[in-house]
Design a protein around this motif. Structure first.
Motif, mmCIF file in Angstrom:
data_model
loop_
_atom_site.group_PDB
_atom_site.id
_atom_site.type_symbol
_atom_site.label_atom_id
_atom_site.label_comp_id
_atom_site.label_asym_id
_atom_site.label_seq_id
_atom_site.Cartn_x
_atom_site.Cartn_y
_atom_site.Cartn_z
ATOM 1 N N UNK A 1 2.071 5.357 9.983
ATOM 2 C CA UNK A 1 2.827 6.616 9.438
ATOM 3 C C UNK A 1 3.528 6.152 8.426
ATOM 4 N N UNK A 2 4.094 4.900 8.400
ATOM 5 C CA UNK A 2 4.656 4.701 6.814
ATOM 6 C C UNK A 2 3.621 4.560 5.585
ATOM 7 N N UNK A 3 2.483 4.251 6.038
ATOM 8 C CA UNK A 3 1.374 4.160 4.947
ATOM 9 C C UNK A 3 1.039 5.623 4.499
ATOM 10 N N UNK A 4 0.945 6.485 5.742
ATOM 11 C CA UNK A 4 0.651 7.645 5.499
ATOM 12 C C UNK A 4 1.718 8.558 4.712
ATOM 13 N N UNK A 5 2.833 8.349 5.171
ATOM 14 C CA UNK A 5 3.901 9.341 4.281
ATOM 15 C C UNK A 5 4.757 8.534 3.264
ATOM 16 N N UNK A 6 4.626 7.262 3.123
ATOM 17 C CA UNK A 6 5.463 6.578 2.095
ATOM 18 C C UNK A 6 4.596 5.594 1.230
ATOM 19 N N UNK A 7 3.270 5.535 1.632
ATOM 20 C CA UNK A 7 2.422 4.890 0.722
ATOM 21 C C UNK A 7 2.569 3.299 0.802
ATOM 22 N N UNK B 1 4.078 3.028 13.751
ATOM 23 C CA UNK B 1 5.293 2.958 12.611
ATOM 24 C C UNK B 1 4.598 2.529 11.442
ATOM 25 N N UNK B 2 3.711 1.659 11.159
ATOM 26 C CA UNK B 2 3.300 1.039 10.115
ATOM 27 C C UNK B 2 2.226 2.192 9.548
ATOM 28 N N UNK C 1 1.946 -0.438 2.366
ATOM 29 C CA UNK C 1 0.693 -1.034 2.581
ATOM 30 C C UNK C 1 0.561 -1.588 3.758
ATOM 31 N N UNK C 2 -0.784 -1.599 4.199
ATOM 32 C CA UNK C 2 -1.078 -2.283 5.517
ATOM 33 C C UNK C 2 -1.903 -3.511 5.205
ATOM 34 N N UNK D 1 -3.314 -7.606 6.317
ATOM 35 C CA UNK D 1 -4.224 -8.201 7.394
ATOM 36 C C UNK D 1 -3.333 -8.744 8.528
ATOM 37 N N UNK D 2 -1.986 -8.958 8.128
ATOM 38 C CA UNK D 2 -1.076 -9.315 9.318
ATOM 39 C C UNK D 2 -0.689 -7.963 10.172
ATOM 40 N N UNK D 3 -0.402 -7.028 9.645
ATOM 41 C CA UNK D 3 -0.458 -5.848 10.484
ATOM 42 C C UNK D 3 -1.705 -5.650 11.246
ATOM 43 N N UNK D 4 -2.785 -5.602 10.851
ATOM 44 C CA UNK D 4 -3.903 -5.631 11.701
ATOM 45 C C UNK D 4 -3.949 -6.767 12.607
#
Length: 120
Positions: free
Chosen positions: A91-97, A88-89, A99-100, A102-105
């Motif tokens: 795709x959210x970065x791809x479609x809505x810009x 989900x994050x 941010x990704x 460090x915590x996501x990683x």
């Protein structure tokens, strides 16, 4: 156990969370056009083609998942649904810009570690 799974089962284990994540993106897209919470708004929402596509993805994902569960115990297979928190994050970065971070990683690494711990 997972070494002996067919490629189709692997596709289902990985594809179902991706289908669910794609549905979430479509739900988000639908939310930007949703009207008020009234009969008229709900009827318009029910006819929204983006919402219909999201529901179709969820439905297809559910059917795929049912066939996956023929081959894999639920207790092991369900851990793969955690991949939606990775997809989900992205795709959210791809479609809505969105941010990704460090915590996501870090979270993604921990989810993969959990998958290995549960299924390894």
């Amino acid at each position: 156990m997972f070494v002996s799974l067919s490629p189709i089962t692997w596709l289902g284990l990985l594809g179902t969370p991706l289908l669910i994540a794609m549905g979430q993106v479509l739900f988000k897209m639908t939310s930007s056009t949703a009207g008020d919470f009234s009969l008229r708004g709900l009827l318009a929402l029910a006819a929204n083609p983006v919402l219909i596509a999201a529901l179709a993805l969820y439905g297809f994902g559910t059917i795929v998942w049912i066939y996956v569960l023929k081959s894999v115990p639920l207790t092991l297979a369900y851990s793969f649904m955690g991949l939606t928190f990775c997809f989900v994050p992205l795709l959210a970065q791809l479609f809505f810009g969105e941010p990704l971070t460090f915590r996501y990683a870090l979270g993604t690494v921990l989810i993969f570690a959990g998958l290995l711990a549960i299924n390894g």
